[in-house]
Enzyme design. Structure first.
Site, PDB file in Angstrom:
ATOM      1  CB  CYS A 226      -0.914   0.001   1.216  1.00  0.00           C
ATOM      2  SG  CYS A 226      -1.943   1.486   1.326  1.00  0.00           S
TER       3      CYS A 226
ATOM      4  CB  CYS B 270      -5.271   4.257  -4.024  1.00  0.00           C
ATOM      5  SG  CYS B 270      -4.458   2.657  -4.210  1.00  0.00           S
TER       6      CYS B 270
END
Length: 282
Positions: free
Chosen positions: A84, A219
């Site tokens: 991530c 993101c």
């Protein structure tokens, strides 16, 4: 108070461009990996937990690995994620603040070693993402009888990239879910990014994230996948500024085969988590 409510452990709450995470220092606590999915699902749950997009545990690096530390990362639904981007910037800043690592360090993830540069005065962190793989340009698939064009890149996790004229008009949850669960990406599924090109060095991106199963404010690996695919198509410069759903700006820089992600990473609060309230134990 701790005697009244049972055992408690410290936690940190961080956010990177609106992508928020609960962080637990597991170096001495010793939560076993097999219990981590349950911890993530319960702690990240709205109303009953702290609420977040994901949970990660900081752990000691394996001996001889050459890493400063490693993490275990989970989405809010308890699913494990290989990587991530926004969380990697958060863990880098927190590890530096806690004295676990220096301003330049490397930590271990399921996607491989992640190199980090912390800029304390600017409250920003720059990370080098895994080298992109499985890049596919100008692909098509059918959803509800309509043919859609897309690109694809794995920047630590899989990402679909869809170019649109106006990201504000897209039903992110509906169309993102349709892409995410399409048979072409089964069984793991994929994150989905909708991008509007403002200029060669300016993009607007909205992202549907698997594991969260909804749009998130940002993101990091997603905007990086967008830049990787669009740059290979000759549509963007090597360095771009990306405006995310939360209104924050992320910088994505391509240098040769390497992809760098830079942006803010903030500690929003810390506290004590009472395990009995969530029926959790170590």
């Amino acid at each position: 108070m701790s005697q009244m409510f049972g055992k408690s452990i410290p936690f940190y709450k961080m956010q990177g461009c609106g992508n928020d995470f609960v962080v637990i220092d597991n170096r001495e606590l010793g939560v076993p990996v097999e219990k981590m999915p349950e911890w993530a699902e319960k702690i990240c749950k709205r109303a009953f937990g702290i609420y977040a997009d994901g949970l990660f545990f900081i752990e000691n690096a394996d001996e001889g690995s050459g890493l400063d530390f490693k993490w275990q990362f989970y989405n809010s639904d308890g699913s494990r994620a290989e990587m991530c981007g926004n969380a990697s910037r958060c863990v880098g800043r927190l590890a530096h603040a806690l004295g676990i690592a220096g301003e330049q360090h490397t930590f271990g993830s399921d996607a491989g070693p992640i190199k980090v540069q912390v800029f304390p005065l600017q409250e920003e962190v720059k990370v080098q993402l895994p080298e992109p793989k499985d890049v596919k340009l100008n692909q098509t698939l059918e959803i509800d009888g309509v043919e859609h064009h897309y690109h694809f890149a794995n920047t630590g996790v899989p990402h679909i990239v869809v170019q649109v004229a106006d990201v504000e008009t897209v039903d992110i949850k509906k169309l993102g879910s349709a892409f995410r669960y399409h048979k072409d990406f089964a069984p793991a599924g994929s994150n989905v990014n909708f991008v509007q090109i403002d200029d060669n060095d300016s993009l607007i991106v909205r992202t549907y994230e698997r594991g969260v199963e909804d749009e998130t404010y940002a993101c990091g690996t997603g905007v990086s996948a967008v830049q990787v695919t669009l740059h290979r198509l000759g549509l963007t410069d090597a360095a771009v500024r990306v405006k995310t759903s939360g209104g924050e700006i992320l910088k994505v820089i391509i240098e040769g085969e390497s992809v760098f992600l830079q942006g803010g990473a903030e500690l929003t609060f810390s506290g004590q988590l009472f395990l009995e309230s969530l029926n959790l134990d170590c």
